[in-house]
Design a protein around this motif. Structure first.
Motif, short mmCIF file in Angstrom:
data_model
loop_
_atom_site.label_atom_id
_atom_site.label_comp_id
_atom_site.label_asym_id
_atom_site.label_seq_id
_atom_site.Cartn_x
_atom_site.Cartn_y
_atom_site.Cartn_z
N PHE A 165 -2.48 4.54 -4.10
CA PHE A 165 -3.05 5.63 -2.83
C PHE A 165 -2.66 7.11 -2.55
O PHE A 165 -3.03 7.85 -1.75
N ALA A 166 -0.78 7.36 -2.91
CA ALA A 166 -0.35 8.60 -2.49
C ALA A 166 0.01 9.49 -3.64
O ALA A 166 -0.26 10.29 -3.39
N ILE A 201 3.38 1.95 2.69
CA ILE A 201 4.55 2.80 3.25
C ILE A 201 3.30 4.49 2.83
O ILE A 201 3.22 4.47 2.28
N GLY A 202 4.10 5.26 3.85
CA GLY A 202 3.66 6.51 3.98
C GLY A 202 4.64 7.37 5.16
O GLY A 202 5.43 7.27 5.80
N GLY A 203 4.25 8.79 5.43
CA GLY A 203 3.83 9.04 6.90
C GLY A 203 3.07 10.16 7.26
O GLY A 203 2.07 10.33 6.28
N ILE A 230 0.57 -1.16 0.09
CA ILE A 230 0.15 -0.01 0.27
C ILE A 230 0.98 0.80 -0.09
O ILE A 230 1.68 1.68 0.61
N GLN A 231 0.92 2.50 -1.12
CA GLN A 231 1.68 3.77 -1.37
C GLN A 231 0.23 4.11 0.07
O GLN A 231 0.23 5.07 -1.32
N GLU A 249 8.00 3.73 -8.57
CA GLU A 249 8.39 2.55 -7.46
C GLU A 249 7.59 1.62 -7.41
O GLU A 249 8.20 0.21 -7.54
N GLY A 250 5.99 2.01 -7.67
CA GLY A 250 5.10 0.87 -7.45
C GLY A 250 5.21 -0.74 -8.89
O GLY A 250 5.18 -1.79 -8.32
#
Length: 378
Positions: A265-266, A216-218, A191-192, A274-275
């Protein structure tokens, strides 16, 4: 005759990047067949609202009333508006959610039978506040529900905030998983993004039987919620700033096989490159986010050599909305949906709420127009 409001208090975007202005706007004097007026109970903000506020989406032109995630209570009905999309009765006082309006007669609506691709779809952020019907957004006391907007009665056990979020964040994630063909048991899902879409996507991957879920995120508080929603591993984009290092981390976690499903989803410039690189042989990369004009090239040689499928997924329609309500209810005991939402603010706080979404200070901001209406009117 039922009282019909003629004006509404609203938080209006007059200038990109500027504070929203509290104003009184007109409402349609007459309701055409199938239309309705609703009192906004809750509105939840999403990343698209923040992008529009910042002026990043060229098809949005102020003045605007933002927010397309809304739950409302019917206050007036036009002719032939007495049923929802499932044939259930709709009357004054009924609590509703609804999809964006569709025309019902274009190629997508009739031949493809995909209303989400309607050529004349009525997104709220295309409705100027100085033209009829003035208000179809959620940052308002009342809003107009167009005839072509398929509506659903909200079950009593669904809180207002959840119902509002079903209107975009949840239904968009559900449609993306459906377009991907579902999750095979024990597959690896990446999951981006750790915003509302990514958090719902993390919960969907876990509840669908994925063997490993990597989010992956923040920032860190969002990744903490992702872990609670079922992520086996979280990768912080604030700590792992190099996109190639993030790809290498996924390769390491998958024993060099790559992921079966990678959901964007980013919507950042590097996310689709990247995906694709994170996908294993015959993997799928599902594109939901908006990468913008500076997106890095996708390595098509990798797409070809690994037989990767790149799949687009856009928002959702009334069927996705119906499944969203049922998903939220079915998994209420497994996932703490309230962890995504901030404390509700009134219309006077909507400007700060949208800034908090833009800065990522809020995961999902919530507006309840009733909280400060007396103060505004005074």
């Amino acid at each position: 005759m039922t009282h019909r409001p003629r004006v509404t208090a609203a938080a209006v975007l007059r200038e990109f990047g500027a504070p929203l202005e509290l104003e009184e706007l007109p409402l349609p004097a007459d309701l055409p067949p199938g239309a309705a007026l609703v009192r906004v109970l809750r509105a939840t903000l999403c990343g698209t609202d923040a992008h529009i506020w910042r002026g990043l989406l060229p098809f949005a032109s102020p003045p605007l009333v933002l927010c397309h995630e809304i739950v409302g209570e019917v206050v007036a009905l036009g002719p032939y508006a007495g049923q929802d999309a499932l044939g259930r009765p709709v009357e004054i006082g009924t609590r509703l959610v609804w999809s964006e309006s569709v025309c019902g007669h274009c190629h997508a609506c009739t031949v493809l039978r995909e209303p989400v691709l309607c050529a004349n779809r009525g997104y709220g952020f295309t409705q100027r506040a100085d033209k009829w019907p003035f208000v179809i957004g959620g940052l308002s006391q009342y809003t107009y529900l167009p005839p072509g907007a398929h509506r659903l009665v909200v079950p009593d056990d669904i809180p207002d905030t959840w119902a509002a979020a079903a209107g975009c964040a949840v239904k968009t994630a559900l449609r993306a998983f459906a377009n991907a063909g579902g999750v095979r048991p024990e597959s690896t899902v990446v999951i981006q993004g750790a915003g509302p879409l990514g958090l719902v996507g993390t919960a969907l991957a876990r509840s669908s039987g994925a063997g490993r879920v990597i989010t992956i995120g923040g920032p860190a508080n969002r990744l903490a919620i992702a872990a609670r929603f079922g992520a086996d591993v979280t990768i912080s984009v604030e700590e792992v700033t190099d996109p190639d290092e993030r790809v290498a981390r996924v390769e390491e976690l998958t024993e060099a096989r790559g992921a079966d499903l990678v959901f964007d989803f980013a919507g950042s410039p590097s996310v689709n490159r990247e995906g694709v690189l994170m996908c294993g042989p015959r993997g799928k990369h599902i594109v939901v986010g908006f990468a913008g004009p500076k997106a890095l090239p996708v390595p098509l040689d990798v797409v070809m050599s690994r037989e990767i499928q790149v799949i687009g997924s856009l928002n959702g329609d009334v069927s996705d909305l119906d499944r969203s309500l049922r998903f939220l209810s079915a998994f209420r005991g497994r996932f703490d949906w309230d962890a995504m939402f901030g404390e509700p603010v009134g219309l006077a706080g909507a400007s700060q709420a949208i800034q908090d979404m833009a800065s990522m200070a809020a995961v999902k901001a919530v507006v309840d127009p009733a909280l400060d209406l007396e103060e505004i009117s005074g």
